[in-house]
Structure formats: C-alpha cells, structure tokens
Design a protein around this motif. Sequence first.
Motif, PDB file in Angstrom:
ATOM      1  N   ASP A 469       0.821  -1.218   0.000  1.00  0.00           N
ATOM      2  CA  ASP A 469       0.000   0.000   0.000  1.00  0.00           C
ATOM      3  C   ASP A 469       0.855   1.268   0.000  1.00  0.00           C
ATOM      4  OD1 ASP A 469      -2.485  -1.437   0.166  1.00  0.00           O
ATOM      5  OD2 ASP A 469      -1.845  -1.965   2.197  1.00  0.00           O
ATOM      6  N   ASP A 470       1.949   1.237   0.794  1.00  0.00           N
ATOM      7  CA  ASP A 470       2.792   2.442   0.854  1.00  0.00           C
ATOM      8  C   ASP A 470       3.398   2.772  -0.507  1.00  0.00           C
ATOM      9  OD1 ASP A 470       4.308   0.069   1.062  1.00  0.00           O
ATOM     10  OD2 ASP A 470       6.056   1.220   1.747  1.00  0.00           O
ATOM     11  N   ILE A 471       3.687   1.720  -1.298  1.00  0.00           N
ATOM     12  CA  ILE A 471       4.288   1.959  -2.626  1.00  0.00           C
ATOM     13  C   ILE A 471       3.254   2.638  -3.520  1.00  0.00           C
ATOM     14  CG2 ILE A 471       5.389   0.874  -4.630  1.00  0.00           C
ATOM     15  CD1 ILE A 471       6.047  -1.531  -2.874  1.00  0.00           C
ATOM     16  N   LEU A 472       2.023   2.123  -3.492  1.00  0.00           N
ATOM     17  CA  LEU A 472       0.979   2.675  -4.361  1.00  0.00           C
ATOM     18  C   LEU A 472       0.689   4.131  -3.996  1.00  0.00           C
ATOM     19  CD1 LEU A 472      -1.582  -0.240  -4.730  1.00  0.00           C
ATOM     20  CD2 LEU A 472       0.405   0.320  -6.107  1.00  0.00           C
ATOM     21  N   GLN A 473       0.727   4.403  -2.675  1.00  0.00           N
ATOM     22  CA  GLN A 473       0.398   5.761  -2.245  1.00  0.00           C
ATOM     23  C   GLN A 473       1.377   6.797  -2.767  1.00  0.00           C
ATOM     24  OE1 GLN A 473       0.010   5.307   1.967  1.00  0.00           O
ATOM     25  NE2 GLN A 473      -2.006   4.318   1.709  1.00  0.00           N
ATOM     26  N   LYS A 474       2.633   6.419  -2.821  1.00  0.00           N
ATOM     27  CA  LYS A 474       3.624   7.439  -3.217  1.00  0.00           C
ATOM     28  C   LYS A 474       3.727   7.599  -4.734  1.00  0.00           C
ATOM     29  CE  LYS A 474       7.863   4.784  -3.412  1.00  0.00           C
ATOM     30  NZ  LYS A 474       9.186   4.565  -2.964  1.00  0.00           N
ATOM     31  N   MET A 479      -1.438   1.912  -9.028  1.00  0.00           N
ATOM     32  CA  MET A 479      -0.951   0.662  -9.631  1.00  0.00           C
ATOM     33  C   MET A 479      -0.844   0.765 -11.157  1.00  0.00           C
ATOM     34  SD  MET A 479      -3.970  -2.101  -9.481  1.00  0.00           S
ATOM     35  CE  MET A 479      -5.497  -1.947 -10.347  1.00  0.00           C
ATOM     36  N   HIS A 480      -1.299   1.882 -11.723  1.00  0.00           N
ATOM     37  CA  HIS A 480      -1.162   2.037 -13.174  1.00  0.00           C
ATOM     38  C   HIS A 480       0.125   2.777 -13.558  1.00  0.00           C
ATOM     39  CE1 HIS A 480      -5.048   0.291 -13.583  1.00  0.00           C
ATOM     40  NE2 HIS A 480      -5.567   1.198 -12.763  1.00  0.00           N
ATOM     41  N   THR A 481       0.931   3.089 -12.543  1.00  0.00           N
ATOM     42  CA  THR A 481       2.205   3.770 -12.823  1.00  0.00           C
ATOM     43  C   THR A 481       3.147   2.808 -13.555  1.00  0.00           C
ATOM     44  OG1 THR A 481       1.917   4.899 -10.745  1.00  0.00           O
ATOM     45  CG2 THR A 481       4.103   5.041 -11.743  1.00  0.00           C
ATOM     46  N   GLN A 482       3.834   3.361 -14.551  1.00  0.00           N
ATOM     47  CA  GLN A 482       4.791   2.543 -15.306  1.00  0.00           C
ATOM     48  C   GLN A 482       6.074   2.377 -14.509  1.00  0.00           C
ATOM     49  OE1 GLN A 482       4.597   1.308 -18.686  1.00  0.00           O
ATOM     50  NE2 GLN A 482       2.415   1.648 -18.348  1.00  0.00           N
ATOM     51  N   VAL A 483       6.523   1.156 -14.367  1.00  0.00           N
ATOM     52  CA  VAL A 483       7.816   0.919 -13.709  1.00  0.00           C
ATOM     53  C   VAL A 483       8.900   1.201 -14.740  1.00  0.00           C
ATOM     54  CG1 VAL A 483       9.266  -0.803 -12.598  1.00  0.00           C
ATOM     55  CG2 VAL A 483       6.786  -0.910 -12.349  1.00  0.00           C
ATOM     56  N   GLY A 484       9.977   1.823 -14.297  1.00  0.00           N
ATOM     57  CA  GLY A 484      11.090   2.072 -15.220  1.00  0.00           C
ATOM     58  C   GLY A 484      10.934   3.390 -15.961  1.00  0.00           C
ATOM     59  N   SER A 485       9.790   4.103 -15.745  1.00  0.00           N
ATOM     60  CA  SER A 485       9.671   5.406 -16.408  1.00  0.00           C
ATOM     61  C   SER A 485      10.341   6.450 -15.519  1.00  0.00           C
ATOM     62  CB  SER A 485       8.210   5.761 -16.668  1.00  0.00           C
ATOM     63  OG  SER A 485       7.498   5.734 -15.462  1.00  0.00           O
ATOM     64  N   LYS A 486      10.480   7.646 -16.048  1.00  0.00           N
ATOM     65  CA  LYS A 486      11.238   8.687 -15.346  1.00  0.00           C
ATOM     66  C   LYS A 486      10.641   8.995 -13.977  1.00  0.00           C
ATOM     67  CE  LYS A 486      13.883  11.761 -18.215  1.00  0.00           C
ATOM     68  NZ  LYS A 486      13.770  12.859 -19.124  1.00  0.00           N
ATOM     69  N   GLY A 487      11.507   9.130 -12.982  1.00  0.00           N
ATOM     70  CA  GLY A 487      11.033   9.556 -11.670  1.00  0.00           C
ATOM     71  C   GLY A 487      10.435   8.438 -10.827  1.00  0.00           C
ATOM     72  N   GLU A 494      11.203  -2.944  -2.126  1.00  0.00           N
ATOM     73  CA  GLU A 494       9.882  -2.668  -2.726  1.00  0.00           C
ATOM     74  C   GLU A 494       9.624  -3.584  -3.925  1.00  0.00           C
ATOM     75  OE1 GLU A 494       9.448   2.053  -1.497  1.00  0.00           O
ATOM     76  OE2 GLU A 494      10.526   1.503  -3.321  1.00  0.00           O
ATOM     77  N   GLN A 495      10.666  -3.790  -4.703  1.00  0.00           N
ATOM     78  CA  GLN A 495      10.523  -4.692  -5.858  1.00  0.00           C
ATOM     79  C   GLN A 495      10.207  -6.108  -5.395  1.00  0.00           C
ATOM     80  OE1 GLN A 495      13.529  -4.469  -8.875  1.00  0.00           O
ATOM     81  NE2 GLN A 495      13.835  -2.295  -8.612  1.00  0.00           N
ATOM     82  N   GLN A 496      10.844  -6.511  -4.282  1.00  0.00           N
ATOM     83  CA  GLN A 496      10.585  -7.840  -3.725  1.00  0.00           C
ATOM     84  C   GLN A 496       9.128  -7.985  -3.323  1.00  0.00           C
ATOM     85  OE1 GLN A 496      11.937 -10.755  -2.275  1.00  0.00           O
ATOM     86  NE2 GLN A 496      13.656 -10.693  -3.684  1.00  0.00           N
ATOM     87  N   ARG A 497       8.580  -6.925  -2.721  1.00  0.00           N
ATOM     88  CA  ARG A 497       7.190  -7.010  -2.275  1.00  0.00           C
ATOM     89  C   ARG A 497       6.256  -7.089  -3.480  1.00  0.00           C
ATOM     90  NH1 ARG A 497       6.074  -2.250   1.092  1.00  0.00           N
ATOM     91  NH2 ARG A 497       8.255  -1.590   1.013  1.00  0.00           N
TER      92      ARG A 497
END
Length: 602
Positions: A469-474, A479-487, A494-497
């Motif tokens: 949840d903490d990852i999604l909040q920031k 959850m629609h944020t692209q991983v590996g995109s800028k910023g 976090e990746q492990q979770r």
Amino acid sequence: MGDKTVTQGKEKPKHFQRLMEYAGSRRALTYASLALSAVSSLIALVSFVCLWIIIDGVIVARGDQGAIEGLTTWAWWALATAAAALLIYTAGLMCSHLSAFRVARSLRSALMRHIATLPLGVIESRGSGSLRKVVDESSAATETYLAHRLPDKAAAVVTPIGLLALMLVFDWRLGLLSLVPVALSFALMMLAMVGPGFKEKMSQYNDALQSMSNEAVEYVRGMPVIKTFGQTVFGFKRFKNAIDHYGAWALAYTKDLRTPMTLYTTIVNGVFACLIAGALWFGQGGTDQVFLTNLIFYVIITPVIAVTMNKVMFASEDGMIVEDALARIDGILDLQPLPQATAGLIPEDSSINLSNVSFRYSAEAPNAVEQVSLHVPATTTMALVGPSGSGKSTIAALVSRMWDVDKGSVEIGGIDIRDIEEDRLMDQVSVVFQDSKLLKASIADNVRLGRPGASDEEVLSALHDARCDDILQKLPQGMHTQVGSKGVYLSGGEQQRLALARAFVKDAPILVLDEATAFADPDNETLMMQALERLSKGRTVLKIAHRLSTVTSADCIAVLQEGRIVQQGTHDQLLQQDDSLYATMWSHYLTSAAWTVSREAM
Ligand code: ADP
C-alpha cells in the motif's frame, strides 16, 4: 563439449543452403540478386570497350577536331552502359536486401521460439546477455552477408572472366602480362587466408571480441560494488585481461599476415612495371597505333582487376564470418528442451518429495546435489540452510523443473514432475527469486504476470496482501504507474514485495522462495516479513534461507553441505546436536547479531 543439453553429431548442410532454408518464399530473390549483380558487372565492362574505341579514335584522329567530335557518341554509350550497370546493380541489391531481411527475421524468431522452450536453468546459466548477443549479432552477420557480400561475390567472379576475355581479345601478350602479377598475388593471399589455421583464427577473433564485450558489461554492472569497496584496480583486472588478450591476438594475427599482405600489395601494384617492360620488349621491332591503344587501355583497366580480386578475397573472409555466426546460432538451436509430459498426471496435494536426487550442471562438473532425499508435507514450511555453494538454489531449481534431475525423482503430490504437464506444474508452483525482475510495464501488469486474467480488484487485493500500500500511495498513478519510467524509483525491498504480490495473485499451492539476503531498512524488512508470513499460510513452502533469524519458525530445516543433506529437523532438534554444522552456524549468527546490535547502540 560438456553441456549435457546439447544434441550431438547432426550433419549440417553448407551455410548458403542453411540460410536459404530461412529465406522461405524470398529465396528466389537471392538468386535474382546474384544474376543481376553478375549481369551488371558484364555491362560495366562494355563501358571499357567504348573507352578502347575512344582511345583508338583519338590516336587515329591525330588532332583532327572533327574526327574527335565524332567519338562523342561512344562517350555517351560509355556513360549509358555505366549507368545501366549501376541501375541493375541497385535492383540486385534491393532483391538481396529483401531476402536478407527475411532470413535475419526468420533466424531471430526461430531462435526466440527455441529459447522459449528451453529449461529456465539453461537460460539462467547461459546468461540472457550472451543469448541476446547471439540472437542480435549473429543474425545481423547473416544479413550483411546475404545483402551485400554475396551479390559482390557474384560480381567478383564474373568480372575477372569478362576482363580476361577482353584482355586476351585485344592483345593476348599484354593481357597475359598484366594478369600474371594479379594471379600470383591472389594465389599468395588465398594461401595465407584459406589455410586451415585461418578459419580457427576467425573463430578465436570472435571469441576474444565476445569475451572483451562481456567483461566490459560486467565491469560497468559491477561498478557500484567496486567503487563502494574501493577495489577499482581489482575490478578492472578481468576487463583489462580481456583487452590484453584481444590485443595480443590482433597483434599475432597482423604479424602472421604481414609478409603475404606486403607481397600482395607490392605485386599487385607492380603490374604497371610489368606492362612497361612488356611494351618495351614487344615494341622493339616498332609499334603500330593499335599496340599503343592497347597499352593505354591495359594501363587503365588493370587496376580494376586488383579491385575485383580484393572483393573476392573479402567475400571469402565473410563466408567464414557467417559460418562462425551460424555455429553460434546452432549452439543455441542444438540445446534440447525438456521432454514434455505425455502422461499428464494430476498431483494429489501440494506435498514435495525428493528421493535420492543427484544432479550436476555439466558432464565435467561434480554433482551439485548428491543423493538428496527430502519430504515436505503439504502446507508445511521447509527451510534450506547451508554454506554458499552447498546446493540450496539447485534444489529449488529442480523442484520448479528449471532442470531435470540426473538420478532419483522429484514428486509433487505423489506424481513425478516429469509426468505433470508444464502448464499444470507452473500452476502449482510460484517461484520468488532473490532479484525478482520487474518488466517495463505498469505495476498492475507486472503483478498480473502471476495470472494474466486477474481483474483490477484482484491485483489490488494482492498488492494489499503483499503490503504494497505504501508503494501505491507514493506513486502518481497508483498501480497504473509505469515501472522504469522517469522519476519512478523502487528500492530492492519494494521490488521484492511487488514480486510477492505476483505470487499472491497467482495463488499457487506451492511456494519456492529464495529469501532476500539483506534489507537496506528495517521498515521494509518488517513489511516483507508480514507479507511472507501471510503468503506462506496454507501453502507448502520451500525456502532458501540466507539468514538464520528466519528459519526458527520453519516446520523443518534441512542443512546442506557440499550437495548433501547433513542434518534435518526443527530448530530445537538441530541445536541439540552438539558440534553440528547447524550449531556452529547458529553460534556464528548469534555473534554477528550481537555485533550488529552493539554497533547500532554506538
Ligand atoms: P547455494 O544455493 O547453496 O549457494 P548452488 O545450488 O547455487 O548453491 O550451487 C551448488 C553448486 O553448483 C556450486 O558448486 C555451484 O558452483 C554450482 N552451480 C550453481 N549454479 C550453476 C550453474 N548454473 N552452472 C554451473 N554450476 C552451477
């Protein structure tokens, strides 16, 4: 070669036929390109005939302006034939490119399809970087060969024949004289290049090049560690060795070719000296105007022979490059996929059983695991501990059938995993690696890799269960944020979770887990532990424990040493066995834990 997954002894057709098999319906285009290229080089020779006529005309005219102007038509003919030759050559190149693109594409997709069928273990141990290199570079080598070198080779074969005819027709004595040095130098070079050692050298060259670029990648990849530990010189050593090796190879190769190359250049360029000597000799009894025309003509045309000879030479060198590329491609295509289960049996439950399992990575290597027997009842947790290299990861890999055992058997729910269809087996087992990789896609899609049909709600619930949840909040778009995109930066923890969320959404009854070795911060560790505890509930877990703090609660612990199980039992049972490997490991663990606590207190 010791790789046990390679098929041996299959006779392969010559490289041109092999490439044509991949050209499919465009095979005819390659033949057309060869024909067009040959025709173009013959037409190009016609311009030389026009040239001869013009030279002859100029000599005959002896300054008569009118007669010289009459030669303009021949000049136009020379231009027209040269242009026609160029156009036809271009058309040939278009054909050859169309066919070459198809071959490279078919080769790439054949390789990719084949790689997809290979055991995961093979892909892991070959290194995805080296597989990518073969897929990209070796197929690119075939493309260059088919698109350029082969049409050039056709031209290079036809041109000397046409030239020979021309030269002998005009003045066979001068013709022969100008051919002798060319033939001599060419034979010399071929001797140096086509000898048995040369092909081997080309292969060594490619190996040295590959090793240098591998080391360069490793060097850059290892830079953070090297810098952190101040080991710049040590880290640079392997890379430098690879460069030195390549340098030494290139130097030796150059030295080998020094004499033949010097002789070749000298003799080829000595053709004019030959012609002049010949002219003086043949002209002793007086010369006529035709002789003069021929002499000038030969002086102009002879360099064309040298250029053509060069092309023939490099075309044969390219043949060797493409042969080497095909050998590398075959190195992958010859790897055998795991045999598919035909029985299609269904496991009764989620228990794991290893009976007398032995396995080694290659024919020359010692057994990585030896006579291992292990039973993990359904819904219990088994922890594997032991020194590095003792075989923990190998056991985990065998349970998820990344490799097949050499001896003994691995069973899930009472069924040998070789008799369970691949898809069904994959449905049964979730594997969470230590360095789980995230794809360049949205977080939701990354989690959905666990079960492609999962709905957004299911993905969100898995993320919640994996304490994400903490990852999604920031993140700006959750959850629609692209991983590996800028910023968007995600820490290792976090990746492990997120990888655990994948396992949650997959919901397989068996979990094979390579526990993370260290966490950068305690918050992450707490969240991870909570998520793991939740994920393990009701599942059969086989986990590689790198830290003893996490094994005390396991239902059973197997202690490995040099590929064998040396102790097995609960934490308390194992501790009671004095002077055992586990007792020693545990006391070391307590000492280091105390050291960490006292350091933190400071
Ligand atoms: P652990 O997980 O306990 O550190 P591993 O199972 O990784 O041990 O390794 C057991 C043995 O197998 C070691 O000697 C290791 O060098 C060897 N090994 C592991 N993976 C490979 C591989 N992909 N190719 C060749 N040898 C390997």
